[in-house]
Scaffold this active site. Structure first.
Site, PDB file in Angstrom:
ATOM      1  CG  HIS A 157      72.046  28.539  55.030  1.00  0.00           C
ATOM      2  ND1 HIS A 157      72.941  29.566  54.899  1.00  0.00           N
ATOM      3  CD2 HIS A 157      71.559  28.312  53.785  1.00  0.00           C
ATOM      4  CE1 HIS A 157      72.986  29.964  53.639  1.00  0.00           C
ATOM      5  NE2 HIS A 157      72.150  29.214  52.941  1.00  0.00           N
ATOM      6  CG  ASP A 370      74.570  28.741  65.268  1.00  0.00           C
ATOM      7  OD1 ASP A 370      73.888  28.680  64.225  1.00  0.00           O
ATOM      8  OD2 ASP A 370      74.582  29.733  66.026  1.00  0.00           O
TER       9      ASP A 370
END
Ligand code: GDG
Length: 465
Positions: A157, A370
């Site tokens: 992730h 991110d």
């Protein structure tokens, strides 16, 4: 159809209900409901004695939640230690923040081994195992060492760093060997996939077969063959569009609107994490007010930042830094009837957040790194298509690869972010609509259901060797 076994650090608490569950929990639950299966992981509870208990099982229809507690030592070494003070900063390109310690690396291995040990008796030969995130990289190898031959996939992730960054980790080769024990390794973007392939070629002399943009890459390393592919995670787009429409009538949204008294709103929503670029974002807003004083008393910036990982020193430091910064900026610009930055260290329900997003004229999403950033996608989905707000998005968020109709910024360039805010606040309606429509097309064709199905489909086709 094979049963699915999902393994993640945290298992979404069952009694929280759908409202509180994040996108990932919703996707995982949908996948599990379809095939039946197990969701296995940490309960979120820390106990004083050594972790050796059996998993706590709760059956809900065809679905079993199985959770384990962690001992204080395991929590410190595995979770706070190696996962969040070594891998998290490393994978977010913050080499200067990494803690290197054999003790925490061993704790990380130990907990992965312990979790694997407890899952083995629950597995059937035909199951597919889907492991999530950086906390659990060695989990697949631990299962294989215990004789498990099931199809196993892993999804990261976070970003996967360039090899030049990864090699700062002692024993990086061991970590990648653990990753190569899976049949399928999923990343958010092609940038991450390319970094992984570069490592395989440069550091291991492994072989990489590129199968094209949708086909991923076949990796031959450590005597195994696996598929590595990008699967950009997404949101439940249609569902969120509906929620945002009805949220406009909610009490919270009404109160927010009333409090603005006609002023415009910029919104940021992030876990309080140093990867999210919050100090630079606050400074960019300050720069906007300094460079374009016409926005003073005309624009408010609402930053929702629920605290996270509060035992880790860097998180304590960023919290202090942001309090000081928001205090200073507010002191400099505030009027008796206007506070420029509304900085909130608390969380809101999903519906409330949807109403806030729709009320805001600008979504400001400026992480320094991110993996994806779901807030960017949520902000777009929550807009009124006839009068949409503008997304200002960091080029270093995985979401920028798909949402290229946002105003893409370099979050380190504070003056440029201030200029992008100015452009967003003054953008004509036709341009706003065009950009929004382009992003919605992507969010509709690539929603969370697409993500889940394409991953599970690729795992079903394993092994790739
Ligand atoms: C990791 C990766 C990747 C936030 N505040 C509240 C709240 N949230 C929800 C958001 C969003 C989620 O939390 C945050 O997701 P992000 O993707 O933005 O960021 P991370 O937490 O860092 O997630 C990231 C993600 O995993 C998925 O793979 O995209 O790159 O770092 O859904 O809405 N939700 C509620 N109240 C809040 O106050 N209800």
């Amino acid at each position: 159809m094979s049963r699915l076994v999902v393994v993640s650090n945290r298992v979404a608490p069952i009694d929280e209900g759908k409202q509180a569950a994040g996108g990932l929990a919703v996707a995982v639950l949908a996948a599990l409901k379809k095939t039946g299966g197990i969701w296995f992981g940490w309960s979120g509870t820390v106990v004083e004695e050594e972790s050796q208990s059996e998993p706590r099982r709760t059956d809900v229809g065809r679905l079993t939640y199985a959770t384990l507690d962690l001992s204080r030592r395991d929590f410190e070494e595995y979770y706070n230690g190696f996962a969040n003070q070594t891998l998290w900063p490393l994978f977010h390109y913050r080499v200067g923040l990494i803690e290197v310690s054999r003790r925490t690396r061993e704790g990380y291995k130990r907990v992965n081994g312990y979790f694997a040990e407890k899952l083995v008796p629950l597995l059937s030969p035909d199951d597919m195992v889907w492991v999530h995130d950086y906390h659990l990289i060695p989990f697949g190898e631990e299962l294989r060492q215990r004789g498990c031959t099931q199809r196993m996939g892993f999804f990261l992730h976070t970003p996967f760093p360039a090899p030049e960054i990864l090699v700062a980790l002692p024993n990086h080769r061991e970590l990648i060997r653990e990753l190569c024990a899976y049949d399928l390794v999923g990343f958010h973007t092609h940038v991450d996939l390319r970094s992984f392939a570069d490592y395989i070629r440069q550091e291991l002399d492994g072989e990489v077969e590129d199968r094209g943009p949708e086909g991923g890459m076949l990796i031959h390393a450590f005597g195994r063959t696996l598929l590595a592919r990008a699967f950009p995670i997404s949101i439940d787009t249609e569902n969120l569009v509906g929620i945002a429409e009805t949220a406009m009538r909610s009490r919270h949204t009404q109160r927010l609107k009333e409090s603005l008294v006609g002023r415009r709103l910029i919104i940021g929503v992030d876990r309080l994490d140093y990867s999210k670029g919050l100090p630079q974002r606050f400074q960019a807003f300050e720069q906007l007010l300094a460079t374009y004083p016409e926005h003073c008393n005309r624009v408010s910036f609402l930053q929702v930042a629920p605290p996270s990982r509060e035992d880790v020193p860097e998180y304590i430091a960023i919290k202090r830094e942001l309090s000081e910064l928001s205090g200073r900026i507010n002191g400099r610009f505030a009027e008796f009837d206007w506070v420029p930055i509304r900085y909130l260290n608390k969380s809101f329900g999903r519906r409330v957040l949807a109403g806030f997003y729709r009320t805001a004229h600008v979504g400001l999403v400026t992480p320094l790194r991110d993996g994806m950033n779901l807030v960017a996608k949520e902000y777009v989905a929550c807009q009124d298509a006839d009068d949409p707000g503008v997304l200002v998005l960091s080029t270093f968020a995985g979401a920028a690869r798909e949402l290229d109709s946002a105003l893409i910024v370099n979050p380190f360039d504070i003056e440029a972010v201030a200029d992008a805010l100015q452009r967003a606040l003054t953008m004509p309606l036709p341009e706003r609509k065009e950009r929004h429509a382009a992003m919605m097309r992507i969010l509709r064709s690539h929603d969370i259901g697409w993500w889940r199905e394409s991953y599970v489909d690729a795992l079903t086709r394993a092994p790739y060797g």
